[in-house]
Each structure stands twice: as C-alpha cells, then as structure tokens.
Design a protein around this motif. Structure first.
Motif, mmCIF file in Angstrom:
data_model
loop_
_atom_site.group_PDB
_atom_site.id
_atom_site.type_symbol
_atom_site.label_atom_id
_atom_site.label_comp_id
_atom_site.label_asym_id
_atom_site.label_seq_id
_atom_site.Cartn_x
_atom_site.Cartn_y
_atom_site.Cartn_z
ATOM 1 N N ASP A 159 0.863 -1.178 0.000
ATOM 2 C CA ASP A 159 0.000 0.000 0.000
ATOM 3 C C ASP A 159 0.901 1.230 0.000
ATOM 4 O OD1 ASP A 159 -2.285 1.539 -0.004
ATOM 5 O OD2 ASP A 159 -2.541 1.495 2.171
ATOM 6 N N ILE A 160 0.430 2.279 -0.613
ATOM 7 C CA ILE A 160 1.177 3.538 -0.647
ATOM 8 C C ILE A 160 0.254 4.654 -0.210
ATOM 9 C CG2 ILE A 160 0.669 3.860 -3.122
ATOM 10 C CD1 ILE A 160 3.384 5.314 -3.341
ATOM 11 N N LYS A 161 0.745 5.519 0.640
ATOM 12 C CA LYS A 161 -0.089 6.612 1.133
ATOM 13 C C LYS A 161 0.758 7.851 1.364
ATOM 14 C CE LYS A 161 0.205 5.673 6.111
ATOM 15 N NZ LYS A 161 -0.575 5.491 7.348
ATOM 16 N N HIS A 162 0.061 8.982 1.499
ATOM 17 C CA HIS A 162 0.734 10.258 1.726
ATOM 18 C C HIS A 162 1.101 10.408 3.190
ATOM 19 C CE1 HIS A 162 0.817 14.649 2.633
ATOM 20 N NE2 HIS A 162 1.526 14.661 1.518
ATOM 21 N N ILE A 163 2.250 11.024 3.416
ATOM 22 C CA ILE A 163 2.687 11.333 4.770
ATOM 23 C C ILE A 163 3.134 12.791 4.788
ATOM 24 C CG2 ILE A 163 5.065 10.586 4.348
ATOM 25 C CD1 ILE A 163 5.203 9.627 7.238
ATOM 26 N N PHE A 164 2.857 13.512 5.875
ATOM 27 C CA PHE A 164 3.292 14.894 5.968
ATOM 28 C C PHE A 164 4.812 14.964 6.072
ATOM 29 C CE2 PHE A 164 -1.075 15.529 7.801
ATOM 30 C CZ PHE A 164 -1.538 16.303 6.745
ATOM 31 N N ARG A 165 5.362 16.049 5.546
ATOM 32 C CA ARG A 165 6.821 16.206 5.531
ATOM 33 C C ARG A 165 7.403 16.155 6.941
ATOM 34 N NH1 ARG A 165 10.432 17.500 1.906
ATOM 35 N NH2 ARG A 165 8.799 17.755 0.346
ATOM 36 N N GLU A 166 6.658 16.676 7.926
ATOM 37 C CA GLU A 166 7.171 16.685 9.299
ATOM 38 C C GLU A 166 7.405 15.281 9.839
ATOM 39 O OE1 GLU A 166 5.230 20.526 8.501
ATOM 40 O OE2 GLU A 166 4.665 18.438 8.175
ATOM 41 N N THR A 167 6.665 14.298 9.353
ATOM 42 C CA THR A 167 6.831 12.921 9.831
ATOM 43 C C THR A 167 7.631 12.075 8.849
ATOM 44 O OG1 THR A 167 4.630 12.451 8.924
ATOM 45 C CG2 THR A 167 4.782 12.913 11.269
ATOM 46 N N ASN A 168 8.254 12.727 7.884
ATOM 47 C CA ASN A 168 9.114 12.031 6.931
ATOM 48 C C ASN A 168 10.567 12.471 7.112
ATOM 49 O OD1 ASN A 168 9.226 10.084 4.853
ATOM 50 N ND2 ASN A 168 9.304 11.653 3.276
ATOM 51 N N SER A 169 10.913 12.818 8.341
ATOM 52 C CA SER A 169 12.220 13.412 8.625
ATOM 53 C C SER A 169 13.379 12.474 8.321
ATOM 54 C CB SER A 169 12.290 13.855 10.088
ATOM 55 O OG SER A 169 11.317 14.824 10.378
ATOM 56 N N ALA A 170 13.196 11.186 8.576
ATOM 57 C CA ALA A 170 14.297 10.246 8.357
ATOM 58 C C ALA A 170 14.692 10.200 6.884
ATOM 59 C CB ALA A 170 13.908 8.848 8.857
ATOM 60 N N ALA A 171 13.701 10.017 6.007
ATOM 61 C CA ALA A 171 13.979 9.970 4.572
ATOM 62 C C ALA A 171 14.509 11.310 4.077
ATOM 63 C CB ALA A 171 12.728 9.568 3.800
ATOM 64 N N ASP A 172 13.987 12.395 4.627
ATOM 65 C CA ASP A 172 14.447 13.729 4.230
ATOM 66 C C ASP A 172 15.914 13.927 4.593
ATOM 67 O OD1 ASP A 172 13.873 16.657 3.474
ATOM 68 O OD2 ASP A 172 14.600 16.854 5.531
ATOM 69 N N TRP A 173 16.294 13.514 5.792
ATOM 70 C CA TRP A 173 17.688 13.642 6.223
ATOM 71 C C TRP A 173 18.606 12.805 5.341
ATOM 72 C CZ3 TRP A 173 21.685 10.596 7.913
ATOM 73 C CH2 TRP A 173 22.750 11.234 8.558
ATOM 74 N N ILE A 174 18.187 11.584 5.050
ATOM 75 C CA ILE A 174 18.994 10.693 4.212
ATOM 76 C C ILE A 174 19.153 11.265 2.808
ATOM 77 C CG2 ILE A 174 19.040 8.402 3.147
ATOM 78 C CD1 ILE A 174 17.585 7.395 5.707
ATOM 79 N N ALA A 175 18.069 11.806 2.260
ATOM 80 C CA ALA A 175 18.142 12.390 0.919
ATOM 81 C C ALA A 175 19.123 13.551 0.877
ATOM 82 C CB ALA A 175 16.759 12.838 0.472
ATOM 83 N N ASN A 176 19.134 14.380 1.908
ATOM 84 C CA ASN A 176 20.031 15.533 1.924
ATOM 85 C C ASN A 176 21.494 15.136 2.053
ATOM 86 O OD1 ASN A 176 18.656 18.337 1.885
ATOM 87 N ND2 ASN A 176 17.305 17.117 3.178
ATOM 88 N N VAL A 177 21.766 13.993 2.669
ATOM 89 C CA VAL A 177 23.146 13.501 2.719
ATOM 90 C C VAL A 177 23.666 13.250 1.308
ATOM 91 C CG1 VAL A 177 24.618 11.581 3.467
ATOM 92 C CG2 VAL A 177 22.936 12.542 5.039
ATOM 93 N N GLY A 178 22.762 12.875 0.404
ATOM 94 C CA GLY A 178 23.167 12.568 -0.965
ATOM 95 C C GLY A 178 23.833 13.725 -1.683
ATOM 96 N N HIS A 179 23.562 14.963 -1.248
ATOM 97 C CA HIS A 179 24.199 16.119 -1.877
ATOM 98 C C HIS A 179 25.694 16.184 -1.567
ATOM 99 C CE1 HIS A 179 20.477 17.860 -3.346
ATOM 100 N NE2 HIS A 179 19.933 17.734 -2.153
ATOM 101 N N LEU A 180 26.133 15.415 -0.583
ATOM 102 C CA LEU A 180 27.533 15.458 -0.165
ATOM 103 C C LEU A 180 28.378 14.359 -0.786
ATOM 104 C CD1 LEU A 180 26.870 16.075 3.650
ATOM 105 C CD2 LEU A 180 27.194 17.789 1.850
#
Length: 274
Positions: free
Chosen positions: A220-241
C-alpha cells in the motif's frame, strides 16, 4: 469592504487592459487596494496550479474567499506584531478581538504492523544536484536498510519517482513480501494508483514501479506529511555530499538515530505546512 463583484471588475479590467504598467502605477496611489489586489493575484495563481496539477475545477468564488481570508489574516498578523513591539493592548488597535487561533494539527510516524515493513522515501533537488533517500523499517522501528543516491541534475518529482523505484528494488533484494510505502509527494502517489495521468517524463519509471509492486504479496502507498518524513528527508540531503550512492548506518549518525528513536516513540510534531 471587499466585494466579490468588485473583485470580478478588477480582474476584467486588468486582464483586458493594454497598459498594465499604468494600472499598477494607479494602484500604488491606493495602498489598501494594491494590497488586496496582490492577494487576489496570488490566490488566482494558486488556483491555476491546483487546476493544472491536481485536476481541480476552477472556482472564482474560491479564489475570492481565499484572497479575502489571506488578506484579513495578514492584517491581523500586522496588528499582533505591532502589539508585541510596542506593548500596546490589542484592544486599542482594533475594536474587535482577533478570532481565536485554530488548534494545531499534530502528526507522528507510525511503525508498520508485525510482519510488515515500511518504506519511507524522499527526493531533494538543489541547484547543483538532485538526490533520493530511502529507509526501510520493521515493526519495531528498526532500520534494516537506509540508502542515499546522488542523481545529478534533475527535477524534484523525478527524484521522488526514482526514490520509490530504488526503495522497491531494495525491498525486493531484502525479500520483503508485505510493504507499506509512505511518500510526501501526491503526484507520485496518484500516478502509481492511476488516479492522475502520469507525466511523460516519468511514465517509464512509473511503469517499472507498478511492475515491481506486483511482486509483493501485499502493498500500500499513502501520503505522509513532511514533518513525519524526517528520516527519509535527512537521508536524501546527505546525498548532496556524495557521488553515486551510499548505504547509511544509523548507529554512525546521532541525528538519524535520534529521528528513528523519536519516530518509534511516537513523538508528535506540529504540522506547519498548508
């Protein structure tokens, strides 16, 4: 008084006029009218985006009421700022008290049921690069895989689509059968579900994603608010380095370990977005 019929006349006048600059110069002489007109144009722009990207039907009444609401909210904010700076009681600025604030929306991350895994993903796009971040957790909130990918230069929604594709490939590599997917991008979610037509730039990758999803027993796939997607957001930003891709061990990052602990503990956050 902000009248709906007057709003329509404004739009008709400015749209059909051949000298927009003269009209704007005229509005500058009337600050209140210019302010209202600015909110009206902003609401019209948001309505246009909603119609283009969310397949919504155009509603002039909705444009008017959103502009009116935004204008009065801004006026209230100015009064409150003035009150805080001067210490003046708010009742001396306005004979009517401002409406009570709406209660905050509290959100949190939830672990998946026993025997199911959860994939959180995010994409990030900056001037120099775009990245994808994925993390897969079990029912105890423990990360069994976290990876970031530097994708070069591409658009944000493309990065989100690639993140989902990479996450599904990783889940299959781990022989996961039951998967919950959370994403903060409605475009990707509705394209996968077939609710929206798929943009041509990601039509092939969405097709591959649907093929991968058929390999799972349940998903199943569903929407999640950005505030509760912090782990994936942090990991994605590491990719810029980095260049290429990199697996991340949460035990080597205090920040990521804290996010995972807070997620599993049920720490609630205030929803700040609209």
């Amino acid at each position: 008084m902000w009248d709906l019929q007057l709003t329509k006349h404004w739009l008709d006048y400015f749209i059909t006029s051949h000298d927009l600059l003269d009209n704007l110069n005229l509005l500058r002489k009337y600050p209140t009218a210019l302010c209202k007109f600015t909110f009206l144009i902003w609401s019209l722009w948001k309505e246009r985006n909603d119609c283009t990207f969310n397949n919504a039907s155009f509603s002039p009444f909705r444009v008017f009421h959103k502009a009116n609401s935004a204008y009065h909210e801004w006026q209230t904010r100015l009064q409150l700022d003035y009150h805080q700076l001067t210490g003046t009681p708010i009742t001396t600025l306005n004979s009517t008290s401002p409406p009570p604030p709406s209660p905050p929306i509290m959100v949190r991350w939830y672990p998946p049921p026993l025997g199911t895994f959860k994939l959180n993903l995010d994409g990030s796009s900056k001037s120099s690069s775009a990245t994808a971040g994925i993390i897969i957790r079990n029912s105890e909130g423990i990360s069994i895989s976290a990876c970031t990918f530097n994708l070069g230069q591409t658009q944000a929604f493309m990065a989100e689509a690639i993140a989902l594709h990479k996450g599904l490939q990783e889940a299959r590599r781990l022989q996961i059968d039951n998967l919950l997917i959370e994403c903060d991008n409605f475009l990707i979610i509705y394209a996968v579900k077939g609710v929206w037509s798929t943009p041509w730039k990601i039509i092939n990758i969405i097709s591959d994603i649907k093929h991968l999803l058929n390999l799972f027993t349940t998903w199943d796939i569903k929407h999640i608010f950005r505030e509760t997607n912090s782990a994936a957001d942090w990991i994605a930003n590491v990719g810029h380095l980095i260049v290429g891709n990199m697996y991340i061990d949460p035990t080597n990052s205090q920040r990521l370990a804290t996010i995972l602990c807070n997620d599993y503990s049920g720490v609630t956050l205030v929803r700040r977005g609209s």
